[in-house]
Design a protein around this motif. Structure first.
Motif, short mmCIF file in Angstrom:
data_model
loop_
_atom_site.label_atom_id
_atom_site.label_comp_id
_atom_site.label_asym_id
_atom_site.label_seq_id
_atom_site.Cartn_x
_atom_site.Cartn_y
_atom_site.Cartn_z
N THR A 3 -2.02 -3.77 27.53
CA THR A 3 -1.28 -4.22 26.32
C THR A 3 -0.86 -5.75 26.77
O THR A 3 -1.09 -6.58 25.83
CB THR A 3 -0.15 -3.45 26.02
OG1 THR A 3 -0.60 -2.22 26.03
CG2 THR A 3 0.57 -3.76 24.94
N VAL A 4 -0.50 -6.04 27.73
CA VAL A 4 -0.06 -7.46 28.43
C VAL A 4 -1.19 -8.18 28.14
O VAL A 4 -1.06 -9.57 27.68
CB VAL A 4 0.86 -7.29 29.59
CG1 VAL A 4 0.85 -8.78 30.09
CG2 VAL A 4 1.88 -6.52 29.50
N THR A 7 -1.98 -8.83 24.63
CA THR A 7 -0.99 -9.80 23.69
C THR A 7 -1.42 -11.34 24.50
O THR A 7 -1.27 -12.42 23.54
CB THR A 7 0.50 -9.38 24.31
OG1 THR A 7 0.74 -8.17 24.00
CG2 THR A 7 1.37 -10.22 23.76
N LEU A 8 -1.44 -11.49 25.69
CA LEU A 8 -1.75 -12.83 26.36
C LEU A 8 -2.97 -13.35 25.82
O LEU A 8 -3.26 -14.64 25.14
CB LEU A 8 -1.77 -12.71 27.95
CG LEU A 8 -1.99 -14.11 28.57
CD1 LEU A 8 -0.85 -15.02 28.07
CD2 LEU A 8 -2.19 -14.16 30.03
N SER A 10 -4.53 -12.63 22.72
CA SER A 10 -4.37 -13.09 21.40
C SER A 10 -3.35 -14.43 21.06
O SER A 10 -3.67 -15.00 20.14
CB SER A 10 -3.91 -11.91 20.58
OG SER A 10 -2.30 -11.54 20.92
N GLN A 11 -2.50 -14.53 22.08
CA GLN A 11 -1.60 -15.58 21.96
C GLN A 11 -2.67 -16.86 22.39
O GLN A 11 -2.43 -17.95 21.64
CB GLN A 11 -0.59 -15.53 23.09
CG GLN A 11 0.82 -14.67 22.49
CD GLN A 11 1.78 -14.27 23.39
OE1 GLN A 11 1.53 -14.86 24.52
NE2 GLN A 11 2.87 -13.80 22.78
#
Length: 172
Positions: A3-4, A7-8, A10-11
Motif C-alpha cells: 500500500t505504501v 501510494t508513493l 501514484s504520488q
C-alpha cells in the motif's frame, strides 16, 4: 507495505504529470509569443526580409542591389545569395549579394563605367565568388572603399556571377 509503494508510486506519477503540464504551460507562455512576433516582423521590405530582433536581413531584392551598386543588371539576372545590415550598432551598415547573370551578358566594361578601379584586396567580394564556383575573378572598388564589385565566370553552362558589397552608411 505494498500500500505504501502504491501510494508513493501514484504520488510520483502525479508529480511527473504536474511537472509535464507546468513545463508545457511555461513553454506556451514563452514560445508562442516569440513565434507570433517573429512571424509578424519578418515582412519583406526594401532590404528583403528583416527581423527586428536581429539587424541582418536576407533575400534582398535585385532592384535594391541594382540601386545600391549602380549596376544595371541584364534581363534574366537572379539573386543567388544576399544579406543586408541596414542599421547596426557598429555603424557599418552594408549590403552583400551574389547575382547570376546570363553567360557573357555582363562584360567588365559595363561595370567599369562606374567610378571603380582594380583592387587586390578582394577578401569579401572575391571569396564570395569563389564560394559559388566562379573563376577568372576581377574585383573593382570605388575610391572610398564603400562599393566593391566582383565579376567571375563559371565553368560549363552555368551563368556568370557578379558579387556586390556596398556600405550603406554613405550612399555615395
Amino acid at each position: 507495505m505494498s500500500t505504501v509503494d502504491l501510494t508513493l508510486r501514484s504520488q510520483l506519477l502525479w508529480f511527473g504529470a504536474l511537472l509535464l503540464v507546468s513545463a508545457s504551460i511555461i513553454a506556451a507562455i514563452v514560445v508562442v509569443p516569440i513565434v507570433a512576433v517573429q512571424a509578424t516582423i519578418e515582412e519583406p521590405g526594401e532590404y528583403g526580409v528583416c527581423n527586428g530582433l536581429v539587424p541582418r536581413c536576407h533575400d534582398v531584392p535585385l532592384e535594391t542591389i541594382a540601386d545600391a551598386s549602380g549596376i544595371d543588371f541584364p534581363s534574366g539576372s537572379a539573386v543567388v545569395s544576399s544579406s543586408a545590415v541596414p542599421s547596426s550598432f557598429m555603424g557599418v551598415d552594408h549590403l552583400q549579394a551574389v547575382v547570376s547573370v546570363p553567360d557573357g551578358s555582363m562584360p567588365l566594361e559595363a561595370v567599369v563605367d562606374l567610378p571603380l578601379s582594380p583592387r587586390t584586396d578582394d577578401s569579401i567580394v572575391g571569396s564570395s565568388l569563389e564560394e559559388w564556383g566562379a573563376e577568372s575573378i576581377v574585383v573593382l572598388t570605388d575610391s572610398t572603399g564603400y562599393l566593391s564589385v566582383g565579376l567571375g565566370t563559371t565553368p560549363g553552362a552555368r551563368p556568370d556571377l557578379v558579387s556586390v558589397w556596398k556600405r550603406l552608411s554613405s550612399r555615395s
